[in-house]
Each structure stands twice: as C-alpha cells, then as structure tokens.
Write a protein that holds these residues in place. Structure first.
Motif, PDB file in Angstrom:
ATOM      1  N   GLY A  38       0.812  -1.216   0.000  1.00 47.20           N
ATOM      2  CA  GLY A  38       0.000   0.000   0.000  1.00 47.20           C
ATOM      3  C   GLY A  38       0.843   1.263   0.000  1.00 47.20           C
ATOM      4  O   GLY A  38       0.549   2.222  -0.714  1.00 47.20           O
ATOM      5  N   VAL A  39       1.897   1.270   0.787  1.00 48.91           N
ATOM      6  CA  VAL A  39       2.760   2.455   0.880  1.00 48.91           C
ATOM      7  C   VAL A  39       3.517   2.676  -0.428  1.00 48.91           C
ATOM      8  O   VAL A  39       3.746   3.807  -0.842  1.00 48.91           O
ATOM      9  CB  VAL A  39       3.743   2.290   2.062  1.00 48.91           C
ATOM     10  N   ARG A  40       3.877   1.593  -1.100  1.00 50.85           N
ATOM     11  CA  ARG A  40       4.670   1.701  -2.329  1.00 50.85           C
ATOM     12  C   ARG A  40       3.825   1.786  -3.600  1.00 50.85           C
ATOM     13  O   ARG A  40       4.374   1.851  -4.686  1.00 50.85           O
ATOM     14  CB  ARG A  40       5.616   0.508  -2.428  1.00 50.85           C
ATOM     15  N   SER A  41       2.506   1.794  -3.477  1.00 49.64           N
ATOM     16  CA  SER A  41       1.662   1.888  -4.672  1.00 49.64           C
ATOM     17  C   SER A  41       1.850   3.256  -5.336  1.00 49.64           C
ATOM     18  O   SER A  41       2.280   4.223  -4.714  1.00 49.64           O
ATOM     19  CB  SER A  41       0.195   1.681  -4.307  1.00 49.64           C
ATOM     20  N   GLU A  42       1.547   3.330  -6.623  1.00 46.45           N
ATOM     21  CA  GLU A  42       1.767   4.569  -7.381  1.00 46.45           C
ATOM     22  C   GLU A  42       0.994   5.742  -6.790  1.00 46.45           C
ATOM     23  O   GLU A  42       1.466   6.875  -6.809  1.00 46.45           O
ATOM     24  CB  GLU A  42       1.355   4.357  -8.831  1.00 46.45           C
ATOM     25  N   THR A  43      -0.170   5.473  -6.278  1.00 45.85           N
ATOM     26  CA  THR A  43      -1.010   6.547  -5.742  1.00 45.85           C
ATOM     27  C   THR A  43      -0.352   7.248  -4.559  1.00 45.85           C
ATOM     28  O   THR A  43      -0.416   8.471  -4.439  1.00 45.85           O
ATOM     29  CB  THR A  43      -2.366   5.967  -5.292  1.00 45.85           C
ATOM     30  N   ASP A  47       3.157  10.870  -2.598  1.00 49.10           N
ATOM     31  CA  ASP A  47       2.376  11.732  -1.710  1.00 49.10           C
ATOM     32  C   ASP A  47       3.296  12.318  -0.637  1.00 49.10           C
ATOM     33  O   ASP A  47       4.026  11.589   0.021  1.00 49.10           O
ATOM     34  CB  ASP A  47       1.270  10.906  -1.059  1.00 49.10           C
ATOM     35  N   PRO A  48       3.282  13.641  -0.438  1.00 47.61           N
ATOM     36  CA  PRO A  48       4.176  14.234   0.566  1.00 47.61           C
ATOM     37  C   PRO A  48       3.838  13.809   2.000  1.00 47.61           C
ATOM     38  O   PRO A  48       4.680  13.908   2.886  1.00 47.61           O
ATOM     39  CB  PRO A  48       3.997  15.741   0.377  1.00 47.61           C
ATOM     40  N   LYS A  49       2.646  13.334   2.244  1.00 49.54           N
ATOM     41  CA  LYS A  49       2.278  12.885   3.585  1.00 49.54           C
ATOM     42  C   LYS A  49       2.782  11.480   3.893  1.00 49.54           C
ATOM     43  O   LYS A  49       2.722  11.039   5.027  1.00 49.54           O
ATOM     44  CB  LYS A  49       0.752  12.920   3.750  1.00 49.54           C
ATOM     45  N   ASN A  50       3.290  10.789   2.888  1.00 47.77           N
ATOM     46  CA  ASN A  50       3.799   9.430   3.077  1.00 47.77           C
ATOM     47  C   ASN A  50       5.148   9.494   3.794  1.00 47.77           C
ATOM     48  O   ASN A  50       6.105  10.071   3.283  1.00 47.77           O
ATOM     49  CB  ASN A  50       3.956   8.743   1.711  1.00 47.77           C
ATOM     50  N   PRO A  51       5.267   8.896   4.986  1.00 47.75           N
ATOM     51  CA  PRO A  51       6.534   8.968   5.722  1.00 47.75           C
ATOM     52  C   PRO A  51       7.666   8.191   5.039  1.00 47.75           C
ATOM     53  O   PRO A  51       8.834   8.406   5.353  1.00 47.75           O
ATOM     54  CB  PRO A  51       6.205   8.364   7.087  1.00 47.75           C
ATOM     55  N   TYR A  52       7.346   7.314   4.098  1.00 47.94           N
ATOM     56  CA  TYR A  52       8.355   6.524   3.404  1.00 47.94           C
ATOM     57  C   TYR A  52       8.660   7.065   2.009  1.00 47.94           C
ATOM     58  O   TYR A  52       9.359   6.409   1.245  1.00 47.94           O
ATOM     59  CB  TYR A  52       7.897   5.068   3.287  1.00 47.94           C
TER      60      TYR A  52
END
Length: 62
Positions: A38-43, A47-52
C-alpha cells in the motif's frame, strides 16, 4: 503434594497455544506485506504525507 501451589507436572501452555502463536505470526507477516504494498503503490508513493516517500524515491533511483 503441592508445594506452594505448584504441581509435580506443570500445566501445558505452549502446546495448546501453538496454533494461536502460528496464526499470530502469519497474520503479522501478511499485514506487514500488505502495508508495504500500500505504501509503495503509485497513488501514495509520491504523496508528501507518506513517511516513506524519501526512502521509496531513493530506492527508485537504483
């Protein structure tokens, strides 16, 4: 004779709990895997809110 409430043969704990311990390990692994997908999906990868996001961007350059 019980010495301070302890029996001569201890009550089994690990053997009856083995299926639950195994299921917990499998569930933990599957949830971790789904979270990584989920974290690595294109969507969400950019995203700047993604901590990874920074880590994913570094790995994409290799």
């Amino acid at each position: 004779m019980a010495f301070l409430g302890l029996r001569k043969w201890p009550t089994p704990v690990l053997r009856p709990m083995a299926p639950f311990i195994a299921a917990s390990g499998i569930t933990f692994y599957l949830v971790k895997t789904m979270q990584d997908f989920g974290v690595r999906s294109e969507t969400y990868a950019k995203d700047p809110k993604n901590p990874y996001a920074a880590q994913i961007a570094r790995e994409a350059h290799h």
